[in-house]
Motif scaffolding. Structure first.
Motif: not given
Ligand SMILES: [Zn+2]
Length: 375
Positions: A43-45, A132-139
Motif C-alpha cells: 500500500k505504501a509503495q 495490492l489487489k492480488a495481496e488483498t485477495a490472498e489475505i
C-alpha cells in the motif's frame, strides 16, 4: 499397569492435545499479522507512486502558468514598445522580451522532461495497484482459512477440555497434584520405562525402582525428573536367544556291528592324535591309521585274521572314541596317502559332538552323585 497410571496416561494425552490446539489457535493471528504487514508495505509503495505522479502533474501546471505569465509580459512589452520615445527605452524593452522568451523555453523544456516521465510513472502506479489487489485477495483467503481452522480448533478444544475434566475426577488428588506440577515444568507428567531407563530424562533406574515399575503394584516416580513411571511390555527390547539351542540335534550312535569302524585315539604312541579305521572282511580285518590333523596315512594297511575287535585289541584302549563314518572301499582307495579335508572335517566334527555328549553325561552323573551324597 495401575488403573491410576492408566487414567493419568489418558489425562496426559488430553493435556497434550489441549496444549497443541491452544498453540495453534494462538499462532493463526500472528500469521495474519505477518501478511497484513506485507500488505501495508505494498500500500505504501502504491501511495508513493501516486504521490510522485501527482507532484509531476502539479509541477507541469506550475510551468504552464509561468509560461502564460511570461507570454502576457511579452505582449505588454510589445504594446509599450509602440509608445517609446528614445532608442535606449526601445532597447531596454527588447531586452526584457528576449529574457522572457528565454524563460519560456526553460519552462517548456521542464514540461517536456515531465512528459517523458509520465509513462514510467503510470506503469509504476498500475503495477502497485495490481499487486495490492492480488495481496488483498490472498489475505482475505488466509483470513477465511484462519477463521475456519480456529473454529474447528475451538470445537476440538472444548471436547478435549470436557474429556480432561472427566478424567481428572477419577484420579487420586495427591497423584494428580504431583502429575500437574511436573507437567507444568517439564511438558509431560509421565514417562515410559524402557530398557531400565526413564524415557523422560534418559537416566538409568535403580534395579529396585525398575522392578517396582514393572510389577505395577504402586505408583513409582522417577528419582531424577519426578515423572510418574510406567512400563509397557510391548516396547521392551527383545533379548537375544541364548546360543545353547545350536547343538541340540542328537549325534547318531555308531553301529556296533558295522563293517567299517572309525576311532579316535589321543595317545597313539609317537603319532599322538590319530584316526583309525577298521574294516571287517569275512575271515580277516584291516586297519589303517591317519594323522588326526593332516589326514595323512601313517604306515601301511595292516591285515589280520578275525574280526577287528579280536584282531587289533591293543588299539581299542579306554581312550579310543568310536566315531560315525562310512566310506566305500573304492572311494577310500582314491584318497591315496591323504584323506580329503572334507572327510577330515566330518570326522573332526563328529569327534567334537562325541566329546560334548560325554561331558554332558559326566556332569549329570557327578551332580546325581552330589545329590545322593547330600541325602
Ligand atoms: Zn526421569
Amino acid at each position: 499397569m495401575l488403573p491410576d497410571v492408566e487414567k493419568l496416561l489418558a489425562l496426559q494425552e488430553a493435556d497434550l492435545q489441549i496444549r497443541k490446539l491452544q498453540d495453534e489457535i494462538a499462532e493463526l493471528p500472528k500469521r495474519i499479522t505477518v501478511i497484513e504487514q506485507q500488505l501495508a508495505g505494498t500500500k505504501a509503495q502504491l501511495e508513493k507512486a501516486r504521490a510522485a505522479a501527482k507532484a509531476d502533474e502539479a509541477n507541469k501546471k506550475k510551468y504552464e502558468t509561468a509560461i502564460q505569465d511570461l507570454q502576457g509580459k511579452i505582449s505588454k512589452y510589445r504594446d509599450q514598445s509602440l509608445d517609446v520615445k528614445t532608442n535606449e527605452q526601445y532597447k531596454a524593452l527588447l531586452h526584457e522580451i528576449q529574457f522572457a522568451e528565454q524563460e519560456i523555453r526553460i519552462n517548456e523544456d521542464r514540461i517536456l522532461e515531465l512528459m517523458l516521465n509520465v509513462d514510467s510513472r503510470e506503469k509504476e502506479v498500475k503495477a502497485a495497484e495490481a499487486e495490492l489487489k492480488a495481496e488483498t485477495a490472498e489475505i482475505e483467503r488466509e483470513k477465511e482459512e484462519a477463521r475456519r481452522v480456529t473454529a474447528e480448533d475451538q470445537k476440538k478444544l472444548s471436547e478435549w477440555n470436557s474429556r480432561r475434566d472427566g478424567l481428572r475426577q477419577g484420579i487420586d488428588s495427591e497423584l494428580l497434584r504431583r502429575y500437574e506440577r511436573v507437567m507444568k515444568f517439564r511438558g509431560s507428567g509421565l514417562a515410559e520405562v524402557r530398557d531400565h531407563k526413564c524415557m523422560g530424562c534418559q537416566v538409568m533406574l535403580r534395579p529396585q525402582i525398575y522392578n517396582e515399575v514393572r510389577n505395577g503394584e504402586q505408583v513409582v516416580y522417577c528419582d531424577s525428573c519426578q515423572r510418574v513411571l510406567y512400563f509397557d511390555p510391548a516396547n521392551e527390547p527383545k533379548r537375544e536367544q541364548p546360543a545353547e539351542a545350536v547343538h541340540t540335534r542328537r549325534r547318531p550312535r555308531p553301529k556296533a556291528d558295522a563293517a567299517q569302524a572309525w576311532f579316535y585315539r589321543p595317545d597313539y604312541g609317537e603319532a599322538g592324535e590319530v584316526l583309525l579305521v577298521f574294516t571287517n572282511g569275512g575271515e580277516s580285518a584291516t586297519r589303517c591309521v591317519y594323522d588326526m590333523h593332516s589326514g595323512r596315512q601313517l604306515g601301511d594297511v595292516l591285515n589280520r585274521e578275525g574280526g577287528y575287535r579280536q584282531a587289533f585289541p591293543e588299539d581299542l584302549t579306554d581312550t579310543a572314541v568310536r566315531l560315525n563314518g562310512h566310506w566305500e572301499e573304492e572311494e577310500m582307495l582314491e584318497w591315496g596317502a591323504e584323506m580329503p579335508s572334507s572327510i577330515l572335517d566330518v570326522l573332526h566334527s563328529d569327534l567334537r559332538a562325541a566329546q560334548r555328549e560325554h561331558q554332558k553325561a559326566h556332569n549329570q552323573h557327578s551332580s546325581a552323585a552330589e545329590h545322593s551324597a547330600a541325602s
